[in-house]
Design an enzyme around this catalytic site. Structure first.
Site, PDB file in Angstrom:
ATOM      1  N   SER A  89       2.016  36.327 159.506  1.00 30.30           N
ATOM      2  CA  SER A  89       3.135  35.635 158.864  1.00 30.30           C
ATOM      3  C   SER A  89       4.384  36.505 158.902  1.00 30.30           C
ATOM      4  CB  SER A  89       2.785  35.303 157.406  1.00 30.30           C
ATOM      5  OG  SER A  89       2.821  36.476 156.602  1.00 30.30           O
ATOM      6  N   SER A  91       6.206  37.534 156.300  1.00 34.16           N
ATOM      7  CA  SER A  91       6.540  38.087 154.988  1.00 34.16           C
ATOM      8  C   SER A  91       7.019  39.537 155.046  1.00 34.16           C
ATOM      9  CB  SER A  91       5.337  37.995 154.049  1.00 34.16           C
ATOM     10  OG  SER A  91       4.308  38.884 154.441  1.00 34.16           O
ATOM     11  N   SER A 254       8.083  35.878 150.699  1.00 32.03           N
ATOM     12  CA  SER A 254       6.882  36.700 150.559  1.00 32.03           C
ATOM     13  C   SER A 254       6.210  36.395 149.231  1.00 32.03           C
ATOM     14  CB  SER A 254       7.239  38.191 150.620  1.00 32.03           C
ATOM     15  OG  SER A 254       6.110  38.985 150.320  1.00 32.03           O
TER      16      SER A 254
END
Length: 306
Positions: A89, A91, A254
């Site tokens: 991801s 984040s 996040s």
């Protein structure tokens, strides 16, 4: 909760190792004696390949004996030295991008047995600014990666997109909150982000790193984790002993300690130290390649992690 893959690797290592030992001390001697008997009775010279056909070995034993050294090396490397991870991801953008493959130093935060993560030999603790991999406290089957912000005893405040800290100290000598140094670099359009992001450098402990802030996104303070045993504001936390406060570098994208709380020390897997390869997966609708095949290799991203 046990690490399923680690448990499977332990079982494979023990099983193939047991077969390898039995072969060394018992079955190999029987094969050697059978080969010697055949050579003694034969009127022609018999090579090892021919003898192996005449005295066939159990294929399970043969495969287990051959696999054991490989599995043992993988087990030792992955469990106690370095383990590879893929970033799934955004984040931790811009420090880590989707498609980055990283190495995690397993011994940075203690030598741990691989299944239940019990510390066998203490070797160190996280420092502020470390990029750490850990078992997600709400589902320990999942590995998360974030930056360590607060150490045990620290007071952490995140307000108006600014991080403040009071390091752990003696009650009589505690100081005021100190805003971490942040320097604006510029605006940048990152892929998969609908808004223009602001890029900053932040100094956290001895580490200087870049982070992203979305100036248009409001802080979801009502969704922040609230400590029941400490009287604090909604945007303030006191890190308990044996725990750590972590945040993603992509601050507005996040899900981290602000939302679910602290990372217990026993959940720590290791410190992320290097990117060993990085792929882009940008195969669009007009591409003949499936989405899981890399469209590009980002060689410029290979190197250490700050």
């Amino acid at each position: 909760m046990a690490n399923t893959f680690a448990l499977i690797l332990v079982i494979l290592t023990i099983t193939t190792g047991f077969v390898w030992v039995l072969d060394k001390i018992k079955w190999a001697k029987k094969r050697k004696q059978a080969y010697a008997d055949l050579r003694a009775r034969s009127e022609i010279e018999l090579d090892d390949k021919t003898l192996a056909k005449m005295v066939p070995e159990n294929p399970i034993v043969e495969n287990a004996r051959g696999l054991f050294p490989v599995i043992a090396v993988v087990f030792i490397l992955r469990s106690f030295i370095y383990e590879p991870f893929q970033i799934p991801s955004g984040s931790m953008m811009p420090t880590l991008l989707v498609g980055d493959f990283i190495l995690v130093e397993k011994f940075s935060y203690g030598i741990k047995e691989p299944v239940w993560q019990t510390t066998l030999i203490p070797t160190g603790h996280p420092k502020r600014g470390d990029v750490a991999v850990f078992k997600y406290p709400e589902d320990q089957r999942i590995d998360f990666i974030k930056r360590v912000v607060g150490l045990p005893g620290d007071r952490v405040v995140y307000k108006d997109k600014q991080l403040y800290l009071i390091p752990a100290c003696n009650e009589a000598k505690c100081g005021d909150y100190k805003a971490l140094d942040m320097s604006f670099i510029g605006d940048e359009n990152f892929k998969h982000e609908s808004d223009t992001m602001q890029v900053y450098t932040e100094t956290l402990g001895e580490a200087e790193h870049q982070l992203l802030i979305n100036p248009k996104r409001r802080e979801p303070v009502n969704a922040y984790y609230q400590q029941s045993d400490v009287n604090t504001y909604a945007y303030e936390w006191v890190v308990p002993e044996g725990n750590y406060f972590v945040m993603g570098d992509n601050r507005d994208n996040s899900r981290d300690s602000r939302f679910w709380g602290f990372v217990p020390e026993r959940n720590l897997v290791g410190k992320a130290v290097a990117k060993w390869i990085s792929f882009e997966f940008e195969n669009g609708a007009d591409s003949f390649l499936p989405s899981w095949i890399p469209s590009n290799v980002r060689f410029e991203r290979i190197g250490s992690i700050k």
